[in-house]
Design a protein around this motif. Structure first.
Motif, PDB file in Angstrom:
ATOM      1  N   ILE A   1      36.801  46.241  44.928  1.00  0.00           N
ATOM      2  CA  ILE A   1      37.053  45.030  45.712  1.00  0.00           C
ATOM      3  C   ILE A   1      36.053  44.918  46.857  1.00  0.00           C
ATOM      4  CG2 ILE A   1      38.735  43.846  47.173  1.00  0.00           C
ATOM      5  CD1 ILE A   1      40.937  45.049  45.478  1.00  0.00           C
TER       6      ILE A   1
ATOM      7  N   CYS B   1      32.664  43.747  45.460  1.00  0.00           N
ATOM      8  CA  CYS B   1      32.823  42.356  45.007  1.00  0.00           C
ATOM      9  C   CYS B   1      32.861  41.389  46.192  1.00  0.00           C
ATOM     10  CB  CYS B   1      34.093  42.204  44.174  1.00  0.00           C
ATOM     11  SG  CYS B   1      33.946  42.885  42.497  1.00  0.00           S
ATOM     12  N   CYS B   2      33.558  41.773  47.252  1.00  0.00           N
ATOM     13  CA  CYS B   2      33.651  40.908  48.435  1.00  0.00           C
ATOM     14  C   CYS B   2      32.285  40.687  49.074  1.00  0.00           C
ATOM     15  CB  CYS B   2      34.616  41.507  49.459  1.00  0.00           C
ATOM     16  SG  CYS B   2      36.350  41.311  49.038  1.00  0.00           S
TER      17      CYS B   2
ATOM     18  N   PHE C   1      40.047  51.399  43.810  1.00  0.00           N
ATOM     19  CA  PHE C   1      40.760  50.217  44.288  1.00  0.00           C
ATOM     20  C   PHE C   1      41.359  50.494  45.662  1.00  0.00           C
ATOM     21  CE2 PHE C   1      40.620  49.660  39.687  1.00  0.00           C
ATOM     22  CZ  PHE C   1      40.122  48.368  39.612  1.00  0.00           C
TER      23      PHE C   1
END
Length: 465
Positions: free
Chosen positions: A57, A60-61, A215
């Protein structure tokens, strides 16, 4: 007629099409301004954000917000001139662009958000710079007395010292004269970012890296704290990428040929690409080194080699001294534009006095001298009174991210392209805007939580780091 023609040629050589002094900015000076604005000391906190979100995450951010920022920044680049992005009338400020594209009172809201945020950033820079000075003093104290020693120092003398420096630098009139500051600041930002990356990678290579997660991570946190931290992390990454508040002002420093919007789009690509590489390197290496125990600022996790850690803090100080001037220039400019419109016949407001000190030549304006000095003094006093103001900056940033970075560029693009409501293109743009609004609100919640905790912790003018 020949004399008139000659006079016209001389005039066109020193003046632009709007009668203002010839702009000299290039893709490289614009890129330097962008990098100076976005690659700030906040890059050192991105490893903490990655630790809250995990590898997948977090990465990706960073990539998603880089793409969004590039897209909306390019939309904004076409709004510098209107109605045509190449031959139209210049919009000198973000407010003016919003007014000419959207009409009504939208520009008033734009101005409140933009200039409030810029003033807040200036105060935050004073605090952050003083903390870097104190970090050097603390590192030296720990080296002399041991890591367990009580080493506390007041930030106030260093905030005052920075204020004096900024008063002198604030007399640089505009972005055209700030190129050298941005270039130096850009070099400094690369310097301390890569020192942080290098120290982190050395820790990992030596086998001292901590465990990480693919994650979301919540190790050592209550469920409530982990939620707040994830919101804050999401906001930190989004806000670190934003520079829309000064984009129009940077574009107004560019030469008119080639067209400013094309040059600005190239500068956006260079600046955001550089930003993304640095963000990913810093966030990933810091998280790999510290794992779930990643500190807010990865440099605070290192005490040796002392000279290298101190050098990184020196780079931060020099960078922020320059970044202060870059980020606050649009605020200075709008006040001076309004003053010139209100008192066009006042020599105090409009007259430039040539000054020569040795070989140094410059012009002085009394209104600029007085008003900018007052602003720096007020910003410095507020920084001394509220050292927790960084939480307020996070809140201002969260409130300002959606309208300045996404909403206004998207709405101006829709208005200029006459995109019909209900079409697929319109739905796509509105979906982007709504998603970014949710991110802004989430970041605001995290900032309010941090601000509420800070209010009960600090005493005005009495803080020691």
């Amino acid at each position: 007629m020949e004399m008139e023609s000659g006079g016209s040629q001389v005039s066109s050589a020193i003046l632009d099409d709007d009668g203002r002094p010839k702009r000299t900015g290039t893709v490289w000076t614009a890129s330097a301004h962008i990098i100076t604005a976005v690659v700030g000391a906040g890059v050192l906190s991105l490893a903490w954000a990655m630790a809250q979100l995990g590898w997948f995450i977090g990465i990706c951010c960073v990539l998603i917000f880089a793409v969004v920022t590039l897209y909306t920044s390019n939309l904004l680049a076409d709004c510098y001139r209107s109605p045509d992005p190449v031959t139209g009338k210049r919009n000198y400020t973000y407010m003016e662009a919003v007014k000419n594209h959207l009409g009504g009172k939208m520009h008033v809201y734009c101005g409140v958000v933009q200039y409030g945020l810029l003033a807040g950033f200036a105060i935050g820079y004073v605090i952050t710079t003083s903390l870097s000075v104190v970090s050097i003093l603390k590192n030296n104290c720990f080296e002399k007395n041991g890591i367990g020693a009580t080493c506390k120092f007041s930030n106030n003398p260093y905030m005052i010292g920075l204020g004096i420096i900024e008063i002198l630098l604030s007399q640089i009139p505009n972005f055209n004269k700030l190129a050298w500051i941005s270039i130096v600041a850009t070099i400094m930002s690369f310097g301390y970012a890569f020192i942080g990356v290098g120290l982190s990678l050395a820790t990992v290579i030596q086998g001292h890296g901590r465990s990480t997660t693919l994650f979301l991570s919540s190790k050592g946190q209550s469920s409530a704290d982990s939620i707040w931290n994830r919101l804050a992390a999401l906001g930190s990454i989004a806000l670190a990428s934003a520079f829309a508040q000064i984009a129009i002002d940077i574009q107004d420093s560019l030469k008119s040929s080639p067209p400013e919007n094309k040059v600005m789009k190239m500068a956006n690509a260079i600046g955001i690409f550089s930003m993304t590489i640095i963000f990913l390197l810093s966030a990933s290496s810091g998280y790999a080194a510290f794992g779930s125990d990643t500190p807010d600022n990865i440099l605070t996790g290192f005490h040796k080699p002392l000279w290298l850690v101190n050098l990184a803090n020196v780079f931060i100080i020099v960078h922020l001294v320059g970044a202060y001037q870059v980020i606050i220039q649009p605020f200075y400019r709008i006040v001076e534009i309004l003053a010139n419109q209100r008192w066009p016949n006042s020599s105090f407001v409009t007259r430039e006095y040539p000054v020569k000190i040795g070989k140094l030549k410059f012009s002085m304006n009394f209104f600029r001298l007085v008003w900018r000095s007052i602003f720096v003094v007020v910003a410095t006093v507020l920084a001394m009174a509220m050292p927790f103001f960084n939480y307020m900056i996070a809140l201002l940033g969260a409130i300002g991210f959606w309208p300045s970075v996404v909403y206004f560029p998207v709405e101006m693009y829709i208005a200029r392209q006459k995109i019909r409501k209900g079409t697929i293109h319109w739905f796509g743009l509105q979906t982007l805007s709504i998603v970014c609004l949710v991110v802004s609100l989430a970041a605001a919640c995290g900032a309010i939580h941090g601000l509420a905790k800070a209010l009960g912790k600090y005493k005005p003018f009495m803080y020691k780091a």
